[in-house]
Design a protein around this motif. Structure first.
Motif, PDB file in Angstrom:
ATOM      1  N   ASP A 148       1.074   8.647 -16.889  1.00  0.00           N
ATOM      2  CA  ASP A 148       2.538   8.524 -16.904  1.00  0.00           C
ATOM      3  C   ASP A 148       3.085   8.736 -18.313  1.00  0.00           C
ATOM      4  O   ASP A 148       4.082   9.431 -18.507  1.00  0.00           O
ATOM      5  N   ARG A 149       2.427   8.116 -19.284  1.00  0.00           N
ATOM      6  CA  ARG A 149       2.863   8.298 -20.678  1.00  0.00           C
ATOM      7  C   ARG A 149       2.702   9.749 -21.117  1.00  0.00           C
ATOM      8  O   ARG A 149       3.574  10.296 -21.794  1.00  0.00           O
ATOM      9  N   VAL A 203       6.533  12.081 -12.655  1.00  0.00           N
ATOM     10  CA  VAL A 203       6.350  10.700 -13.111  1.00  0.00           C
ATOM     11  C   VAL A 203       7.126   9.748 -12.214  1.00  0.00           C
ATOM     12  O   VAL A 203       6.614   8.682 -11.830  1.00  0.00           O
ATOM     13  N   ALA A 221       5.412  11.892 -19.503  1.00  0.00           N
ATOM     14  CA  ALA A 221       6.731  11.590 -20.063  1.00  0.00           C
ATOM     15  C   ALA A 221       6.885  12.174 -21.468  1.00  0.00           C
ATOM     16  O   ALA A 221       7.920  12.777 -21.794  1.00  0.00           O
ATOM     17  N   LEU A 277       9.189  15.119 -15.275  1.00  0.00           N
ATOM     18  CA  LEU A 277       9.860  13.836 -15.093  1.00  0.00           C
ATOM     19  C   LEU A 277       9.929  13.433 -13.621  1.00  0.00           C
ATOM     20  O   LEU A 277       9.754  12.261 -13.280  1.00  0.00           O
ATOM     21  N   SER A 286       7.203  15.937 -21.337  1.00  0.00           N
ATOM     22  CA  SER A 286       8.563  16.303 -20.959  1.00  0.00           C
ATOM     23  C   SER A 286       9.514  16.203 -22.147  1.00  0.00           C
ATOM     24  O   SER A 286      10.306  17.122 -22.397  1.00  0.00           O
TER      25      SER A 286
END
Length: 96
Positions: free
Chosen positions: A21-22, A81, A25, A78, A28
Motif C-alpha cells: 500500500d505504501r 490502493v 501510494a 490510487l 502515485s
C-alpha cells in the motif's frame, strides 16, 4: 455515565498499513510530481523561445508524453490502493 472509548487513528483494532500500500501510494505521488515537473519544463522551454518543431527532438517527446500518461497511471495506482484497503477492511469486519 461513562463514555464509550473513542476510536483514534492508532487504535489497536485498525488494519495495519501494508508495504504494498505504501509503495503504490508513493509511486502515485512520485508520478504526479514527475508530471508536474515535466509540465513546468515544457512551460520554461516555451517561454525561452522554443518553437513547436524544437520539441520533436531529444528528450522532449518523452517529457511531453509523461505529462499525459503519468497522471492516468497515478490515478489507477490510487484506485488500486483504495480497492485493496476496502477489501482488506471488509475481510477484517467479517472475521476472516
Amino acid at each position: 455515565m461513562p463514555s464509550s472509548p473513542s476510536r483514534t487513528p492508532g487504535s489497536v483494532d485498525d488494519v495495519p498499513v501494508r508495504r504494498i500500500d505504501r509503495i503504490l501510494a508513493f509511486m502515485s505521488l512520485g508520478l504526479l510530481l514527475l508530471s508536474v515537473l515535466c509540465f513546468v519544463a515544457i512551460m520554461i522551454g516555451s517561454a525561452s523561445g522554443m518553437q513547436h518543431d524544437d520539441f520533436d527532438a531529444g528528450l522532449w517527446p518523452a517529457v511531453g508524453t509523461t505529462v499525459y500518461i503519468a497522471p492516468i497511471i497515478a490515478f489507477v495506482l490510487l484506485m488500486t490502493v483504495l480497492v485493496m484497503t476496502f477489501v482488506r477492511k471488509a475481510r477484517v469486519g467479517k472475521g476472516r
